[in-house]
Design an enzyme around this catalytic site. Structure first.
Site, short mmCIF file in Angstrom:
data_model
loop_
_atom_site.label_atom_id
_atom_site.label_comp_id
_atom_site.label_asym_id
_atom_site.label_seq_id
_atom_site.Cartn_x
_atom_site.Cartn_y
_atom_site.Cartn_z
N ARG A 236 0.84 -1.19 0.00
CA ARG A 236 0.00 0.00 0.00
C ARG A 236 0.88 1.25 0.00
O ARG A 236 2.06 1.20 0.36
CB ARG A 236 -0.90 0.03 1.23
CG ARG A 236 -1.83 -1.17 1.35
CD ARG A 236 -2.62 -1.10 2.65
NE ARG A 236 -3.55 -2.24 2.79
CZ ARG A 236 -3.27 -3.37 3.40
NH1 ARG A 236 -2.06 -3.54 3.94
NH2 ARG A 236 -4.16 -4.33 3.50
N HIS B 160 -2.84 2.73 -5.94
CA HIS B 160 -3.75 1.63 -5.63
C HIS B 160 -4.05 0.78 -6.87
O HIS B 160 -4.20 -0.44 -6.78
CB HIS B 160 -5.05 2.16 -5.04
CG HIS B 160 -5.91 1.10 -4.42
ND1 HIS B 160 -5.50 0.39 -3.30
CD2 HIS B 160 -7.12 0.60 -4.75
CE1 HIS B 160 -6.44 -0.49 -2.98
NE2 HIS B 160 -7.43 -0.38 -3.84
#
Length: 295
Positions: free
Chosen positions: A146, A239
């Protein structure tokens, strides 16, 4: 209105990140201010569901998406569950609340060609900024981490001997991810250039030209600037690159459980969304390529 006990609960017991805790705090303060102005409440403990419903109507009328409204209401639900737990209230005002309906947006990952085109662009790296940006892209695509995890990486998290990197995920859960030889090579070049700008002897792996820890908008800007040159997709972000990592692994036959562990998901259901992405992509290809599509 003191939220300190709740903030401590989120931070110490739930082990939420500082970013998540701040989001909860902002949602609760916004709701309290609304209740104070519209209904003259003096404490969140005296709230009833009609007040919550009025806030939902106000949020929707302001143009906020149902998904965002649901997230804000989720903050309230967590807070009132906490008040129940510590005995401040005997009943939550959101006991019978139902979330607003939302449309499921399927985020299309980058194709392998698009990723390879960006990696080709990055082959020309010959200075600190070039190798840092190259490492950002390679780490995202080769590990699926992430954005917050990447930003908080430290030099000590890398093991050249074991060819792995340690990642601190949500709720402070650690996971170890293998590193490709090509990524280790990029790390080596990057660390060489990094010595020239690291005036503060920072422990963080990825830093700015001023020697400070990188930040969210910088990471987002790096990804969008390079993928703007290689992809016509509307949505380009770190993302989406994480999505691409998972999707491409599954396309090559990786087991769902293995991908789950690499991504740091707590449940298999979170990982299964990438199998849905595969189906969506197949449907798109089928519609565009099938000879009878125009009939």
């Amino acid at each position: 209105m003191s939220l300190s006990p709740f903030i401590d609960y989120l931070t110490l017991e739930k082990k939420y990140s500082a970013h998540t805790v701040m989001a909860y705090k902002n949602d609760l303060e916004t709701f309290f201010n609304f209740g104070k102005e519209e209904f003259e409440i003096t404490s969140l403990a005296e709230v009833n569901y009609p007040i919550v419903r009025s806030w939902i109507v106000a949020l929707v009328d302001s143009g906020i998406s149902n998904r965002t409204v649901n997230r804000k209401i989720s903050s309230l639900k967590t807070y009132y569950k906490f008040l129940l737990k510590i005995g401040e209230i005997t009943e939550t005002p959101l006991a019978k609340h139902r979330a607003l309906k939302t449309s499921k947006k399927i985020q299309i990952p980058f194709s392998e060609t698009e990723v390879n085109d960006v990696l080709e662009l990055l082959k020309g790296a010959d200075d600190f900024e070039g190798y840092r940006n190259k490492l950002i892209v390679e780490l995202f695509y080769s590990t699926g981490m992430r954005r917050a995890e990447l930003i908080n990486l430290r030099i000590s998290d890398i093991s050249e001997v074991k060819k792995t990197i340690k990642v601190l995920g949500k709720r402070n859960k650690e996971r170890i991810i293998p590193l490709l030889p090509s990524v280790l090579k990029t790390i080596g070049f990057y660390l060489g250039f990094r010595k020239e700008v690291d005036t503060y002897s920072s422990s963080f792996l990825l830093i700015t030209e001023k020697g400070e820890q990188i930040y969210e908008t910088l990471v987002y800007r790096v990804i969008t600037s390079y993928f703007d040159m290689a992809s016509e997709k509307i949505k380009k972000s770190p993302h989406i690159l994480r999505h691409s990592f998972a999707t491409h692994l599954l396309n090559e036959g990786a087991e769902l459980n293995a991908v789950k562990e690499l991504l740091g998901h707590s449940s298999l259901a979170s990982t299964q969304v990438y199998t849905h992405n595969n189906i969506a992509t197949l449907k798109e290809v089928h519609r565009g390529a099938h000879p009878r599509n125009s009939e």
